[in-house]
Design an enzyme around this catalytic site. Structure first.
Site, PDB file in Angstrom:
ATOM      1  NE  ARG A 263      18.262  21.301  60.472  1.00 10.56           N
ATOM      2  CZ  ARG A 263      19.511  20.901  60.568  1.00 10.56           C
ATOM      3  NH1 ARG A 263      20.272  21.397  61.540  1.00 10.56           N
ATOM      4  NH2 ARG A 263      20.008  20.021  59.717  1.00 10.56           N
ATOM      5  CD  GLU A 292      21.056  30.362  60.336  1.00 14.58           C
ATOM      6  OE1 GLU A 292      21.877  29.897  59.497  1.00 14.58           O
ATOM      7  OE2 GLU A 292      20.670  29.726  61.322  1.00 14.58           O
ATOM      8  CG  HIS A 311      23.644  27.320  61.374  1.00 12.12           C
ATOM      9  ND1 HIS A 311      22.513  27.328  60.605  1.00 12.12           N
ATOM     10  CD2 HIS A 311      23.869  26.010  61.685  1.00 12.12           C
ATOM     11  CE1 HIS A 311      22.069  26.093  60.433  1.00 12.12           C
ATOM     12  NE2 HIS A 311      22.880  25.276  61.084  1.00 12.12           N
TER      13      HIS A 311
END
Length: 345
Positions: A263, A292, A311
């Site tokens: 995270r 993001e 990610h």
């Protein structure tokens, strides 16, 4: 009595995969499957989930189909679709919520607790995918794999890099794992095949349990000082927010690599960018970010000692199948009156 189970497919665990829960009908259940029309593709799924994780359940609208069908449901099964207070308040017969992912940010836990409704989840669904990816990121950053590919595409045949003096085999390295749960312990298992020395810090796990899994339990300070790779596998909380800050980075070896496939809030991005820019640590491999997609002016993009990916550590076809397998087992236990294995509340 028939248990009515309402399943909501999305851009990751779609309707076809949710249909693998149909065998529950042999246990006196009625399984209904609908599609979350706001999440029909993987990018839509990822974008909406990122909003929820960053800004909370209020950041996205509830699934209209879920609201239309939840009134008769005894059990609601979702992957990333929000189960917010509005959904819960409109589900008078609700007895159980199943979230087919590790994180449960898309469910209103407070509202469920007020009603005494349990929630089960799938904490191990992406554990193998992320563990594999983490080891890959270690090797990619240390051995300059991604950078070499990039240069060849540019027409450059480059063999020397800034970390040339500390490119090592994993067999000679110490890997420090922060967070030794479902993913961290799997990273350790994979690294055992490389004969790496493995040390771990986890304030929530007994030291003997860490030792029995093949790692040496140490303090956070010891881990930072001794590790050639520091890899993060914690969930975000007030206690873990910026666990890697300027002070923590200052304790790391100047040749050490930081790996974050967990995270973004675990790391102070500004402090890390500065440490990398000034070469106070050897490098980093990062899969998660505060914003993001990564903004075009992000400081990471100007660095020559970092490997970046969008990610995707847990993104794997096997992950979605594992989600449904775990959910099927939990729901089968519920219908048979057996204790849950993955109860969150």
């Amino acid at each position: 009595m028939t248990t009515r189970i309402l399943c909501v497919g999305d851009g990751a665990v779609g309707v076809d995969l949710m249909s693998e829960l149909k065998p529950l009908e042999s246990l006196c259940a009625e399984v209904t499957i609908i599609q979350d029309t706001d999440s029909t593709t993987l990018p839509e799924y990822m974008d909406r989930l990122a909003l929820v994780e960053r800004d909370g359940l209020g950041a996205v609208s509830p699934c209209r189909g879920l609201l239309d069908h939840c009134g008769q449901a005894h059990v609601i099964v979702v992957d990333g679709t929000p189960v917010n207070r509005e959904v819960i308040d409109n589900s008078p017969n609700l007895k159980l919520v199943a979230v087919l992912r590790g994180g449960v940010e898309n469910a209103d836990l407070d509202a469920l607790k007020e009603r005494g409704i349990p929630l089960v989840h799938a904490p191990q669904r992406s554990a193998d995918a992320v563990a594999d990816y983490t080891v890959g990121m270690m090797i990619a950053e240390n051995k300059n794999i991604a950078r070499s590919h990039h240069f060849i595409i540019e027409g450059r045949w480059r063999k020397n890099y800034i970390n040339q003096d500390y490119v090592h085999n994993m067999r000679t390295r110490t890997v420090g794992i922060i967070g030794f749960g479902q993913i961290g312990s799997r990273v350790a298992k994979r690294l055992s095949g490389f004969d790496s020395r493995i040390i771990a810090y986890d304030p929530f796990m007994d030291a003997e349990a860490i030792r029995s899994a093949g790692a040496e339990a140490v303090s956070l300070e010891e881990l930072l000082e001794q590790s050639d790779f520091v890899t993060l596998h914690l969930r975000t909380s007030q206690a873990t927010h910026h666990i890697i800050d300027a002070d923590a980075l200052a304790q790391m070896k100047p040749t050490a690599y930081l790996i974050n496939t967990a995270r973004s809030p675990l790391v102070d991005e500004e402090a890390l960018a500065e440490a990398l820019r000034e070469h106070r640590i050897g490098g980093a491999a990062i899969d998660v970010f505060d914003a993001e997609p990564l903004p075009a002016d992000h400081p990471y993009l100007s660095l020559d000692n970092v490997t970046l990916t969008p990610h995707i550590a847990g993104t794997c076809a096997d992950t979605w199948h594992a989600s449904v397998e775990i959910g099927l087992e939990e729901l089968s236990r519920y219908l048979r009156g057996e204790p849950f294995q993955n109860r969150r509340i």
